[in-house]
Design an enzyme around this catalytic site. Structure first.
Site, PDB file in Angstrom:
ATOM      1  N   CYS A   1       0.848  -1.230   0.008  1.00 12.54           N
ATOM      2  CA  CYS A   1      -0.077  -0.022   0.030  1.00 12.54           C
ATOM      3  C   CYS A   1       1.035   1.188   0.115  1.00 12.54           C
ATOM      4  CB  CYS A   1      -0.817  -0.049   1.108  1.00 12.54           C
ATOM      5  SG  CYS A   1      -2.186   1.305   1.115  1.00 12.54           S
TER       6      CYS A   1
ATOM      7  N   GLU B   1      -1.696  -8.396   4.357  1.00 11.37           N
ATOM      8  CA  GLU B   1      -1.350  -8.789   5.632  1.00 11.37           C
ATOM      9  C   GLU B   1      -2.706  -9.263   6.500  1.00 11.37           C
ATOM     10  OE1 GLU B   1      -1.063  -5.916   4.562  1.00 11.37           O
ATOM     11  OE2 GLU B   1      -1.974  -4.446   6.130  1.00 11.37           O
TER      12      GLU B   1
ATOM     13  N   HIS C   1      -3.780  -4.837   0.763  1.00 12.44           N
ATOM     14  CA  HIS C   1      -3.197  -5.161   1.978  1.00 12.44           C
ATOM     15  C   HIS C   1      -3.494  -6.793   2.273  1.00 12.44           C
ATOM     16  CE1 HIS C   1      -2.339  -1.356   4.119  1.00 12.44           C
ATOM     17  NE2 HIS C   1      -3.168  -1.033   3.287  1.00 12.44           N
TER      18      HIS C   1
END
Ligand code: MN
Length: 232
Positions: free
Chosen positions: A106, A210, A208
């Protein structure tokens, strides 16, 4: 186990740094040893830091000061953190110079593109075209828009597909890709969603992973690829 540095976010008003757990859990799950990096002051010896790391994740966060790509701030630019900008831009340049494997996530993709000489559009409202909703209000793990990935790219190999759905939490987008780098994925409105650079491992993604890998294991592949490249 390769040591993977992960840059932290900095909250000026609260006087603390922070990092979402998904980053270091993903690195650990992928076989790396995560270490959180606070924004170090300009006098810090980045060469020594980079020498001790095997890989780097530039994490998500607020907006980069447009001074780094030669622009005055437009009204669409949000909160800026000067210390984090300074640290991450210098760290990214050191990493690229020393062929340290880097995954930009990002804001991290935008930081690495700016550090390598590219730029970003300060707000998607000023971007040409009719943008989709890139600041989703669905849960963070939930994919809300599709991306198309260039066939034969490193990213297509890592994710083993040329089409998938990703989450989206950004109001800025890459405009000019840095020299020597290339665009490898777009959403359907033409917004750039991933870039790849030269060297051992240099990948930036606009979404994202994660916050997604625990529900969609394919996204752990990105962290595995970073850890594998960092093990060499
Ligand atoms: Mn998006």
């Amino acid at each position: 186990m390769p040591l993977i540095g992960i840059t932290a976010a900095q909250d000026d008003s609260a006087g603390r740094i922070s990092l979402s757990e998904g980053y270091f859990r993903a690195v650990a799950k992928a076989g790396g040893t995560p270490v959180v990096l606070p924004p170090l002051p300009p006098a810090a010896n980045l060469a020594a830091l980079v020498k001790n790391l095997d890989g780097l994740i530039l994490s998500g966060g607020g907006d980069v000061d447009p001074v780094y790509f030669g622009e005055e701030p437009l009204s669409g630019t949000g909160a800026i953190n000067p210390e984090r900008d300074d640290f991450e831009i210098r760290l990214a340049r050191w990493a690229l110079l020393n062929d340290l494997p880097v995954l930009g996530i990002c804001r991290g993709m935008q930081v690495i593109n700016i550090a390598a000489g590219g730029d970003i559009c300060q707000d998607i409202a000023q971007w040409t075209g009719k943008p989709l909703k890139h600041s989703q209000e669905a849960p963070r793990w939930y994919p809300t828009h599709e991306i198309s990935i260039i066939s034969g790219s490193r990213l297509a190999t890592i994710l083993q597909t040329e089409r998938l759905r990703v989450n989206s939490f950004h109001h800025q987008v890459i405009r000019r890709v840095a020299p020597g780098w290339r665009a490898v994925a777009w959403s359907k409105d033409g917004v750039l969603e991933a870039i790849e650079g030269p060297g051992l491992f240099t990948v930036g993604v606009q979404w994202h992973p994660e916050t997604m890998w625990e529900r969609y294991p394919v996204f752990l592949n990105l962290f595995r690829a970073l850890v594998n490249a960092s093990s060499r």
